[in-house]
Scaffold this motif. Structure first.
Motif, PDB file in Angstrom:
ATOM      1  N   UNK A  59       1.007  -1.016   0.276  1.00 29.78           N
ATOM      2  CA  UNK A  59       0.468  -0.081   0.161  1.00 29.78           C
ATOM      3  C   UNK A  59       0.266   0.992   0.381  1.00 29.78           C
ATOM      4  N   UNK A  60       1.455   0.825   0.680  1.00 26.98           N
ATOM      5  CA  UNK A  60       3.087   1.952   0.845  1.00 26.98           C
ATOM      6  C   UNK A  60       3.991   2.907  -0.049  1.00 26.98           C
ATOM      7  N   UNK A  61       4.496   1.343  -0.551  1.00 29.86           N
ATOM      8  CA  UNK A  61       5.735   1.094  -1.240  1.00 29.86           C
ATOM      9  C   UNK A  61       5.812   1.039  -2.583  1.00 29.86           C
ATOM     10  N   UNK A  62       5.004  -0.297  -2.668  1.00 31.70           N
ATOM     11  CA  UNK A  62       5.404  -0.695  -4.045  1.00 31.70           C
ATOM     12  C   UNK A  62       5.219  -0.346  -5.062  1.00 31.70           C
ATOM     13  N   UNK A  63       4.535   1.515  -5.511  1.00 33.63           N
ATOM     14  CA  UNK A  63       4.217   1.931  -6.479  1.00 33.63           C
ATOM     15  C   UNK A  63       5.845   2.203  -6.878  1.00 33.63           C
ATOM     16  N   UNK A  64       6.391   2.133  -5.970  1.00 41.11           N
ATOM     17  CA  UNK A  64       7.809   3.062  -5.851  1.00 41.11           C
ATOM     18  C   UNK A  64       9.218   1.882  -6.574  1.00 41.11           C
ATOM     19  N   UNK A  65       8.799   0.504  -6.443  1.00 43.14           N
ATOM     20  CA  UNK A  65       9.493  -0.160  -6.849  1.00 43.14           C
ATOM     21  C   UNK A  65       9.473  -0.515  -8.380  1.00 43.14           C
ATOM     22  N   UNK A  66      10.418  -0.634  -8.678  1.00 46.46           N
ATOM     23  CA  UNK A  66      10.835  -1.138 -11.108  1.00 46.46           C
ATOM     24  C   UNK A  66       8.969  -2.045 -11.101  1.00 46.46           C
ATOM     25  N   UNK A  67       8.726  -2.386 -12.404  1.00 45.13           N
ATOM     26  CA  UNK A  67       7.973  -3.259 -13.287  1.00 45.13           C
ATOM     27  C   UNK A  67       8.516  -4.415 -12.768  1.00 45.13           C
TER      28      UNK A  67
END
Length: 574
Positions: A452-460
């Motif tokens: 919820x907090x950090x997944x969108x900051x990781x590469x695809x």
């Protein structure tokens, strides 16, 4: 005539099995004189050890998880139990070492190599590990019972009934009862694995009928289809499985309950190869279920119900009593594992936590404590089973927890410089990274959610469906645990040389038939310690030159791995 959704013949077959298996446990209880008899009898031959390894390592929740994942993902769902396939040849090398430790529990090994504090750490982690595993098994088996009886026996009732039965004979007879019943239950588990397959395949027109029924047949019949279970996924769960297999507490019983080390190595490797073959049947049943339910215009409410619904549809039409035999085999598969896990867990508590705190009591006292501890540990497993949302999710939790102390074990076995502080640091770091990259929730209250907090900051490439991809989570906690174990070991005081010499002398000294050991992780007074033959002499690395039998058995194991994979590949091409 019917009772609880079953024909009276099914009830009779099921009842006969349950009464018989309980009587065996009560009979075995007469031979229990001390905690060694209860936890590690060391008197069984090759055939019993093969079926013990197979029975302990094979249970119906695995059939449920493989059939469930194959139903949703196709043939690649087989890797939900084949994650240990590539680790299996290593069992030939690991089993003699586990037997040579002359230990009652795996925690004894950590104490002999590191310190009592690391042994207690392992005992806590090991009990958590096995409580989770017991919960997964009960959850998976109860789903099959619920589905196959048409809901007359609910999942909750099934969990309670199975728990009562394996607790009775396991607490009474200890590991001896578990091994004796595993021989019977292993045969029933093989029957359970293959009983449904020919009927459901016939109903859908064989493998060709399945292929015709699937719009995306090429992907569904691929062992490493593009998607969730790809090549990287298989590699990482296999590596994670190899790291964690040695620190699953029941592994000590699989390797060390035989008369000598050869019984353990033959039993553990061969028993697990039988399991790998049974896994093929579970996977094909899940695949056939796709076509079967599609032809009927229905779909299971949950993928975990696939195995039970297929059994309920086919077996009563074949022969009265067949469904009862199937359920007896199902219960055998879960109870043969739960009893071993319960005993291994109670051994960790009694031998490595309670006895050091309350020393100088009678053997009868410690056996009683072990039996009480068994009840508490099983209660934790039952609570986990009631909480668990699904078998596949529970299995993923078990994979992760199993690996937490594996790094300390492997480094401690091969690198003299590994310290107790390093073992603590690596294990706690692994757990910390696991929790940080996961979701921590208590009921509806969510304390932390990484995705919820950090997944969108990781590469695809590190994500799957918007969340951290499971193999990358394994990379993170394994790498962090390894790095911290090495770093802290280099910065802290080495383990005493005499302690290390004693530990590695155990590893080098073969077990003789009839050998008597006065205390755990000690050599007999008349033992002849072989000369050290190291691949890297004059270094801190303790990697021995393998014997001829070790090399040949290891290569034979890889031959079996290749044969099994190639056979499934050919099946997929039919």
């Amino acid at each position: 005539m019917s009772l609880l959704g079953l024909h009276i013949a099914d009830v009779f077959v099921l009842g006969l099995y349950l009464i018989g298996i309980t009587c065996i446990g009560v009979w075995a209880a007469r031979r229990i004189k001390n905690i060694s008899d209860f936890f590690m009898p060391r008197r069984f031959g090759k055939a019993m050890m093969v079926m013990h390894a197979f029975g302990t390592g094979t249970h119906s929740d695995q059939a449920v998880s493989v059939a469930s994942k194959s139903f949703t993902n196709g043939l690649s769902g087989i890797w939900y139990q084949w994650l240990w396939l590539f680790a299996t040849p290593f069992y030939w090398l690991i089993a003699p070492v586990m037997r040579r430790f002359r230990a009652i529990t795996t925690a004894d090994v950590f104490e002999a190599r590191f310190s009592p504090s690391v042994a207690k750490l392992f005992a806590v982690v090991g009990m958590l590990n096995l409580s989770i595993n017991i919960g997964i098994m009960l959850k998976g088996s109860s789903a099959v019972v619920d589905a196959s009886t048409g809901g007359f026996v609910s999942s909750n009732v099934a969990i309670a009934a199975m728990t009562v039965m394996f607790v009775i004979y396991g607490i009474a007879g200890g590991l001896s009862a578990a091994i004796i019943t595993d021989f019977i239950q292993g045969v029933l588990t093989i029957l359970f694995s293959f009983l449904l397959l020919p009927f459901v395949l016939h109903a859908v027109g064989g493998l060709g009928g399945i292929r015709d029924a699937l719009p995306n047949a090429k992907e569904m019949f691929s062992l490493v289809a593009p998607g969730e279970i790809g090549f990287f996924y298989v590699v990482m769960i296999s590596l994670n499985g190899l790291v964690g297999i040695v620190t699953q507490p029941h592994t000590m019983g699989n390797c060390a309950a035989g008369r000598t080390e050869n019984e353990g190595r033959i039993g553990w490797m061969c028993g697990n190869f039988i399991k790998r073959i049974c896994t093929v049947a579970w996977c094909l049943t899940g695949l056939a279920a796709i076509a079967y339910f599609a032809s009927r215009g229905t779909k299971p409410q949950h993928p975990d119900q696939v195995f039970g619904l297929i059994a309920a549809d086919f077996l009563p039409k074949i022969l009265h009593g067949a469904l009862g035999l199937f359920l007896a085999a199902l219960l055998a598969s879960v109870m043969s594992s739960c009893d071993s896990f319960m005993i291994a867990s109670s051994g960790l508590f009694t031998k490595n936590i309670y006895k050091p705190l309350v020393p100088d009591k009678t053997q009868k006292h410690y056996v009683l404590v072990a039996r009480i501890a068994s009840l508490v540990i099983v209660a934790g497993g039952v609570a986990f089973a009631y909480w668990l949302p699904g078998v596949v999710k529970g299995l993923e939790i078990f994979w992760k927890v199993s690996a937490m102390m594996g790094i300390a074990f492997w480094l401690g076995l091969f690198w003299r410089r590994t310290t107790a502080a390093g073992a603590w640091a690596g294990t706690l770091t692994g757990f910390g990274v696991l929790l940080f990259t996961g979701r921590i929730a208590f009921g509806q209250y969510v304390l932390w959610d990484f995705n919820l907090h950090l997944a969108d900051k990781l590469p695809d490439f590190m994500l799957w469906e918007g969340a951290l991809y499971l193999p990358w989570q394994m990379v993170f906690y394994l790498s962090a645990g390894f790095a911290l174990t090495v770093l802290v070991s280099l910065l802290t005081k080495p383990v005493a040389g005499e302690k290390l010499d004693n530990f590695y002398a155990l590893v080098r000294t073969p077990v003789r038939l009839g050998e008597q050991v006065s205390a755990s992780c000690t050599l007999p007074s008349d033992a002849i310690i072989p000369e050290k033959r190291s691949l890297f002499p004059n270094t801190d690395l303790e990697i021995l030159i393998p014997s001829r039998s070790s090399v040949l058995g290891f290569l034979a194991g890889w031959g079996c791995v290749a044969a099994i994979i190639y056979s499934v590949y050919l099946i997929a091409k039919v």
